[in-house]
Structure formats: C-alpha cells, structure tokens
Design an enzyme around this catalytic site. Structure first.
Site, short mmCIF file in Angstrom:
data_model
loop_
_atom_site.label_atom_id
_atom_site.label_comp_id
_atom_site.label_asym_id
_atom_site.label_seq_id
_atom_site.Cartn_x
_atom_site.Cartn_y
_atom_site.Cartn_z
N TYR A 25 4.23 -1.08 2.34
CA TYR A 25 4.94 -1.31 1.44
C TYR A 25 5.58 -2.98 1.68
O TYR A 25 7.56 -2.62 2.35
CB TYR A 25 6.43 -0.67 1.60
CG TYR A 25 7.61 -0.09 -0.34
CD1 TYR A 25 6.78 0.08 -0.99
CD2 TYR A 25 9.09 -0.61 -0.12
CE1 TYR A 25 7.69 -0.19 -2.08
CE2 TYR A 25 9.28 -0.94 -0.76
CZ TYR A 25 8.58 -0.75 -2.51
OH TYR A 25 9.67 -0.39 -3.81
N HIS A 108 -8.15 -6.83 -0.59
CA HIS A 108 -9.13 -7.84 0.69
C HIS A 108 -10.28 -6.69 1.87
O HIS A 108 -10.02 -6.04 1.59
CB HIS A 108 -8.02 -8.51 1.20
CG HIS A 108 -8.78 -9.22 2.05
ND1 HIS A 108 -9.74 -9.96 1.83
CD2 HIS A 108 -8.60 -10.02 3.21
CE1 HIS A 108 -10.19 -11.08 2.49
NE2 HIS A 108 -9.09 -11.05 3.61
P1 NAD Z 1 2.17 -7.54 4.87
O1 NAD Z 1 1.74 -7.77 6.34
O2 NAD Z 1 3.68 -7.32 3.67
O3 NAD Z 1 2.47 -5.85 4.46
C1 NAD Z 1 3.64 -4.86 5.98
C2 NAD Z 1 3.43 -3.54 5.53
O4 NAD Z 1 2.92 -2.99 6.25
C3 NAD Z 1 4.80 -2.68 5.91
O5 NAD Z 1 5.16 -1.60 5.34
C4 NAD Z 1 4.55 -2.38 7.09
O6 NAD Z 1 5.58 -1.30 7.55
C5 NAD Z 1 3.38 -1.92 7.31
N1 NAD Z 1 2.88 -1.88 8.47
C6 NAD Z 1 2.70 -3.28 8.96
N2 NAD Z 1 1.86 -2.56 10.22
C7 NAD Z 1 0.97 -1.55 10.29
C8 NAD Z 1 0.52 -0.22 11.13
N3 NAD Z 1 0.26 -0.58 12.20
N4 NAD Z 1 0.69 0.66 10.68
C9 NAD Z 1 1.39 1.03 9.76
N5 NAD Z 1 1.79 0.04 8.28
C10 NAD Z 1 2.34 -1.18 9.14
O7 NAD Z 1 0.70 -7.21 4.64
P2 NAD Z 1 0.37 -7.69 3.06
O8 NAD Z 1 0.24 -9.42 3.12
O9 NAD Z 1 1.30 -6.85 1.98
O10 NAD Z 1 -0.81 -7.58 3.06
C11 NAD Z 1 -1.77 -6.27 2.76
C12 NAD Z 1 -3.07 -6.35 2.03
O11 NAD Z 1 -3.31 -7.75 0.47
C13 NAD Z 1 -3.75 -7.17 2.81
O12 NAD Z 1 -5.29 -6.31 3.02
C14 NAD Z 1 -3.72 -8.96 1.91
O13 NAD Z 1 -5.38 -9.42 3.24
C15 NAD Z 1 -4.08 -8.19 1.20
N6 NAD Z 1 -3.24 -9.29 0.00
C16 NAD Z 1 -2.48 -10.23 0.03
C17 NAD Z 1 -1.98 -10.89 -0.30
C18 NAD Z 1 -0.59 -12.12 -0.24
O14 NAD Z 1 -0.45 -12.26 -1.26
N7 NAD Z 1 0.21 -11.31 1.28
C19 NAD Z 1 -2.19 -12.13 -0.97
C20 NAD Z 1 -4.05 -10.87 -1.75
C21 NAD Z 1 -4.65 -9.38 -0.13
#
Ligand code: NAD
Ligand code: MG
Length: 329
Positions: A25, A108
């Site tokens: 989340y 991704h």
């Molecule tokens: P993020 O770093 O915001 O995710 C954080 C979430 O992951 C939190 O809810 C946290 O509690 C949980 N988390 C972290 N470590 C954990 C662990 N060890 N075990 C269980 N839960 C854990 O992630 P994001 O940037 O939203 O990226 C998620 C996916 O989306 C990735 O595959 C990324 O490549 C992709 N993506 C991200 C973006 C972006 O703008 N950030 C854009 C396109 C695609």
C-alpha cells in the site's frame, strides 16, 4: 505503430465476480487500490500486519489481511511492493496460495523477466503499469481522467488474461487516455535502460559535469547552478510539450547554432557505444544479478553513492537557491 486501447476496448464485467488483492500500500498500491475500489471492484489489501501502511489502508476503508491470507482469498494477486523484495515475499507468502486460474499481476516486469519469480504454469501472469507516479495516478482519476498505462501478458492460462489486464487498466483510469500493449521483456529492458542512461543516470551526470566545469573555471556557483540545472527544466518542459523542433524554435538563434553543432561532441560515438553496452548488460540479466546481490549485502554501494550525491556542492548551492526562489519550502 503500437496498438492503443481505449474505454470501449475494455470491460469491467470480467472482474465483477473477482476479488483483487493488492499486495503493498505504497505509491502504486494505494493509488491503484483506491481507483479500482472507486470503479466498483472488490479490492482487499495484503500487508505485513506490523507495517506502517496497514493503518492507512484501514482508514481508507479497505479490509487488510496478512499477505498470505489476502493471496488465499483473491482471484487476482496484484504485487505492488518494492521490486527487490517481491521474490522473497512471493516465495514465502504467495506461491502456496496459487490455484489454477488465479492471476498474478505486476506493475513492472523485473521479477518475471529476470526469473526472480517463477510462477507455476496454471496461473495468468499480467502487467498493468501506469506510466506515472502513484500520486498522479490517484489525482487524475479523481479528476475523471487517468495516466497512460502499459499492459502485458506473460502467461495466459485462462485465455482471458488480456481482458483481465485491460479491465484493471480501465478501473485504474488508464483507458480514458490510452493503454499500450507491450511484453514483460520490452517494458522491463526499456525501463532499466531509460533510468540508467537517460532519465536518472545520464541526466544527473550531465548536470554535475557541466556544473563542475563552470565552477572549476572560476564562475560563481549560483550562476553555474542556474545555467546547468535550473534551466534544464525549462528546456525539458518545452521538449515535452512541443517536441525537439518546437524547443529549437523557442530558443535564440545563437542557442540553436551552438547547441546543434556541439551536442554530438558531448553525447559522442563513445557515449553511444556505452549505451549499447549498458543495454546488453541489462538484457543479459547481469544487471539484475548485480542489483540483487547488492540488496543481499544491505546495499553498501548504493548507500555510499547516495551519501556522495548528498554532499555534492551543487546540492548545497541548490538548497539555498531553491529556498530563495520559493521552489523548495
Ligand atoms: P513502494 O516502495 O511505494 O511500496 C511500499 C509498500 O510495500 C508498502 O506498503 C510497504 O509496507 C510494502 N513493503 C515494503 N517492503 C516490504 C516487505 N519486505 N514485505 C512486505 N511488504 C513490503 O513501491 P512502489 O514504488 O509503489 O512500487 C511497487 C511496484 O510498482 C514496483 O513493481 C514498481 O516497479 C512499480 N511501479 C512503481 C512506480 C512508481 O511511481 N513508484 C511506477 C510504475 C511502476
Ligand atoms: Mg523506471
């Protein structure tokens, strides 16, 4: 020409009876989960119970479960935690919950493309990747719009994988502006290449090298900052909205002539050869291997490089200037 899908190409009906577990989340997790919920889909959240996001998800009106429980309840398990932890979490919490006909979703392609995660052959493997940060994905949806997205199907067990991915893209708001079909390999390889060569790696080195050149030649730091960093945004904004030719049309004739005759001396044949090598390194899986090893060691190289970046003169100068100009509060 890429095939682009719009509203009429996607149907939420295929998702109506399904439970979607969004795992994580954070940036993408909260944005995509809220958009899909507001589009009328049944969305639950899988999180570490002790993690910081659990409370936020509950406050936003979601049912929150430990990851393995959410995966067990769901028809579609949409994995939106950081890429470098996905494989461990998949192996310990998700893999045992997969049943024939379930779908695994990603935003991704990294873990599938580089076989960090190897799902069984009886699930769909799909990608829905909005081309924008989570905050914008949510903001534009609330404004009745969306950000463009990529979809991909790596494995189509049910024969409906693409329709499921398109339905999710619609629920996120992306078919309002356009959804492009790609593959896990194309999305992942081009994404890593872009961030290494151009977006993050290339542009920061260009800024630092040009700034340092001016400072070493004795020019005032503030003048060097404006010239090499601040004005870059103005130029990129022009390129973004009007294209390269549009940008050239908007700058002085002196800038046109100087820029067009000197640019290739900076991004030279040697630079292009380096780009090819970087792409090959990505495609071979060696970059993924290096990055996963770095993670296992606790990211010593990354942390050292970030510290070094933080201490760079351009950061000190920039902090002052951004405050002065009201850019950074
Ligand atoms: P993020 O770093 O915001 O995710 C954080 C979430 O992951 C939190 O809810 C946290 O509690 C949980 N988390 C972290 N470590 C954990 C662990 N060890 N075990 C269980 N839960 C854990 O992630 P994001 O940037 O939203 O990226 C998620 C996916 O989306 C990735 O595959 C990324 O490549 C992709 N993506 C991200 C973006 C972006 O703008 N950030 C854009 C396109 C695609
Ligand atoms: Mg990227």
């Amino acid at each position: 020409m890429a095939k682009i899908y719009y509203e009429q190409d996607a149907d939420l009906e295929i998702l109506k009876e399904k439970t979607i577990a969004v795992i994580g989340y954070g940036s993408q997790g909260s944005a995509q989960a809220n958009n899909m919920k507001d589009s009328g889909l049944k969305v639950i959240i899988g999180l570490r119970p002790e993690g910081a996001s659990a409370e936020r998800a509950k406050q936003d009106g979601f049912e929150v479960f430990p990851i393995s429980e959410a995966a067990a309840k769901a028809d579609i398990i949409h994995v939106l935690i950081p890429d470098e932890v996905q494989a461990d979490v998949y192996n310990s919490e998700i893999a045992q919950q997969l049943k024939p006909g379930k779908a695994l979703g990603f935003s991704h392609g990294f873990n599938i493309r580089f076989k960090q995660i190897v799902p069984p052959n009886f699930v769909d493997i799909i990608m829905i990747a909005p081309k924008g940060p989570g905050l914008i994905v949510r903001k534009l949806y609330k404004e009745g719009f969306g950000v463009p997205a990529l979809i991909a199907v790596e494995q189509d067990y049910t024969g409906k994988a693409k329709q499921i991915a398109l339905g999710m893209a619609k629920a996120i708001g992306s078919t309002k502006v356009g959804v492009i079909e790609t593959t896990f390999a194309e999305e992942c390889e081009t994404d890593l290449f872009g961030e290494q060569v151009d977006l993050c790696g290339g542009v920061t080195e260009l800024i630092k090298a040009s700034f340092e050149t001016l400072v070493e030649a004795g020019y005032q730091h503030e003048i060097a900052y404006f010239e090499t960093l601040h004005e870059l945004k103005l130029i990129v904004d022009l390129i973004y909205s009007r294209g390269l030719y549009g940008m050239w049309s908007a700058v002085s004739n002196t800038a046109k002539y100087g820029g067009l005759t000197r640019g290739k001396k900076i991004v030279s044949k040697a630079s292009r050869r380096s780009m090819k090598k970087i792409l090959e390194y990505v495609k071979s899986g060696k970059f993924a291997e290096e990055w996963m090893k770095e993670n296992k060691k606790g990211r010593p190289k990354l942390n050292a490089l970030l510290e070094q970046e933080k201490g760079h003169l351009i950061e000190k100068v920039g902090k002052e200037i951004r405050k002065m100009a009201g850019i950074e509060k």
